[in-house]
Design an enzyme around this catalytic site. Structure first.
Site, PDB file in Angstrom:
ATOM      1  N   ASN A 157      42.284  35.349  43.603  1.00  0.00           N
ATOM      2  CA  ASN A 157      41.028  34.978  44.267  1.00  0.00           C
ATOM      3  C   ASN A 157      40.427  33.728  43.653  1.00  0.00           C
ATOM      4  O   ASN A 157      39.327  33.705  43.109  1.00  0.00           O
ATOM      5  CB  ASN A 157      40.028  36.134  44.260  1.00  0.00           C
ATOM      6  CG  ASN A 157      39.658  36.598  42.866  1.00  0.00           C
ATOM      7  OD1 ASN A 157      40.457  36.529  41.949  1.00  0.00           O
ATOM      8  ND2 ASN A 157      38.435  37.068  42.703  1.00  0.00           N
ATOM      9  N   TYR A 203      30.150  39.887  41.335  1.00  0.00           N
ATOM     10  CA  TYR A 203      30.720  40.836  40.384  1.00  0.00           C
ATOM     11  C   TYR A 203      31.414  40.090  39.242  1.00  0.00           C
ATOM     12  O   TYR A 203      31.975  39.020  39.430  1.00  0.00           O
ATOM     13  CB  TYR A 203      31.764  41.714  41.076  1.00  0.00           C
ATOM     14  CG  TYR A 203      31.254  42.573  42.197  1.00  0.00           C
ATOM     15  CD1 TYR A 203      30.494  43.704  41.943  1.00  0.00           C
ATOM     16  CD2 TYR A 203      31.557  42.264  43.524  1.00  0.00           C
ATOM     17  CE1 TYR A 203      30.041  44.511  42.987  1.00  0.00           C
ATOM     18  CE2 TYR A 203      31.112  43.064  44.567  1.00  0.00           C
ATOM     19  CZ  TYR A 203      30.352  44.182  44.297  1.00  0.00           C
ATOM     20  OH  TYR A 203      29.910  44.980  45.324  1.00  0.00           O
ATOM     21  N   ASP A 239      40.048  41.372  32.724  1.00  0.00           N
ATOM     22  CA  ASP A 239      39.316  41.076  33.960  1.00  0.00           C
ATOM     23  C   ASP A 239      38.249  40.022  33.680  1.00  0.00           C
ATOM     24  O   ASP A 239      37.096  40.137  34.114  1.00  0.00           O
ATOM     25  CB  ASP A 239      38.697  42.337  34.565  1.00  0.00           C
ATOM     26  CG  ASP A 239      38.157  42.107  35.980  1.00  0.00           C
ATOM     27  OD1 ASP A 239      38.456  41.052  36.558  1.00  0.00           O
ATOM     28  OD2 ASP A 239      37.429  42.973  36.498  1.00  0.00           O
TER      29      ASP A 239
END
Length: 388
Positions: free
Chosen positions: A73, A284, A268
């Site tokens: 992404n 997020y 992450d």
């Protein structure tokens, strides 16, 4: 001094300090540990003025990471050969070895046919993509089976936080992730997929699903720093808005890691511009690759366990070795001070993302130095190789 031995997956005493050619005199104590560079299976780069490969390289090295697996992404998304080749070129000849995943919903259908760079690709990924069952089925039907990194989520169901918290938009069902794991794996099996890596597992139910599905497929899973550190009542600002949300199952996740139900640690690392104070509008993710080791060591207080889950175990997931990735240990290495304590100050990060969920928290254990190709390039919070 101790050194992490890859053959035994344990620490051994090490006295040959001359071999490591430290940039300054180092006192030989049991608190100092030599480790291979860490491996992160779940890293985000942006290329939209938020994080590029230059800033990410420096942030990764400061955190001890020598291998980073980039998720798709990006801006634009890693879903075409043109974008993939751009990323490979931008990440080439960096001190960090960057691997890449490809969007499961893009135009590349067979990883093995991507000439010259197929060895840089670890698999397909659904991470950061909104998709429904129809799109998932279509991709399984058209893409040649490979390892699938799955951000398991029912995007059809809304919500920023799990039901039961006092946070805004707390309407996501607790079962969301577990049902999504079932959907992905069982559907994939029908189309010949046999290997799945479930990203950032967050609930006890998801763990039960993973264990059940391992009867039918090769399934690995990871945990991330925020999911084993926070509980919903600790969320106080938008840097702690994570996807999947923080759940009540922190202790269950920790125990699953200790038992080997969870296969490895990941970060992450998700850098963003300042998020602001509005929870519903904030993106997020948290920027924390520079302090991920310290979070894990603070929580688990077992240096061997932490190092196994940051080195050998993630390599097993992608079926690679350090040698295949051009890393020769201890020619390439990380120096850790297990006795160090510090308070996180994200304003000092090398990452362009200062949105750190752990800002202000006190952590134990710190990366002191990073060695690449026999030279120490990072030492005591500074880059001593100006080319990096």
């Amino acid at each position: 001094m101790k050194i992490f031995d890859l053959n035994s997956s344990s620490l051994k005493y090490f006295d040959n300090l001359e071999l490591l050619n430290f940039p300054e005199n180092v006192r030989n104590t049991d608190n100092l540990v030599i480790s291979p560079p860490f491996v992160d299976l779940h890293t985000h780069v942006r290329l939209n003025a938020q994080e590029d490969y230059e800033s990410l390289s420096r942030a990764a090295i400061a955190g001890g990471f020598g291998v980073c697996n980039i998720q798709p992404n990006t801006v634009p998304k890693l879903e075409s050969l043109e974008v993939l080749l751009k990323h490979v070129e931008l990440s080439r000849e960096k001190p960090v070895n960057f691997l890449h995943t490809i969007s499961f919903f893009g135009e590349i259908n067979d990883i093995s046919t991507v000439d010259h760079v197929s060895n840089r690709i670890t698999g397909f990924s659904t991470d950061g993509m909104r998709y429904d069952s129809k799109e998932l089925y279509a991709s399984f039907a058209t893409k040649k089976a490979a390892l699938l990194f799955d951000h398991s989520q029912l995007h059809e169901i809304p919500g920023d936080f799990y039901i039961g918290t006092q946070l805004p938009n707390s309407i996501r069902t607790y079962s969301n992730e577990a049902i999504a794991i079932f959907r992905t794996v069982l559907t994939g099996l029908e189309f010949g997929y046999t290997s799945f890596h479930i990203q950032h597992v967050s609930t006890a139910t998801s763990l039960e699903v993973v264990q059940y599905l391992r009867r039918f497929a090769n399934i690995t899973c990871e945990v991330t720093p925020h999911h084993v550190f926070f509980t919903p009542d600790m969320i106080s600002n938008t840097t702690q808005k994570i996807n999947p949300p923080i759940s009540k199952d922190r202790e269950i996740l920790r125990e699953a890691l200790r038992k080997g139900i969870i296969d490895c640690f990941a970060t992450d690392h998700a850098p963003h511009n300042p998020k602001g104070d509005n929870f519903e509008n904030a993106p997020y993710g948290s920027s924390h690759i520079e302090i991920a080791f310290s979070v894990y060591y603070t929580l688990f207080e077992d240096i061997e366990l932490v190092l196994r889950n940051l080195t050998l175990n993630p390599l097993k997931v992608i079926k690679r070795s350090y040698e295949e990735l051009g890393i020769k240990y201890p020619h390439d290495a990380v120096l850790i001070d297990a006795s160090a304590e510090y308070t996180v100050d994200s304003s000092r990060f090398f990452s362009l993302g200062k949105n750190c969920a752990f800002d202000g928290y006190k952590l134990k254990g710190q990366v002191v130095g990073f060695r690449r190709n026999g030279r120490w390039v990072y030492w005591n919070d500074e880059f001593i190789d100006k080319a990096i």
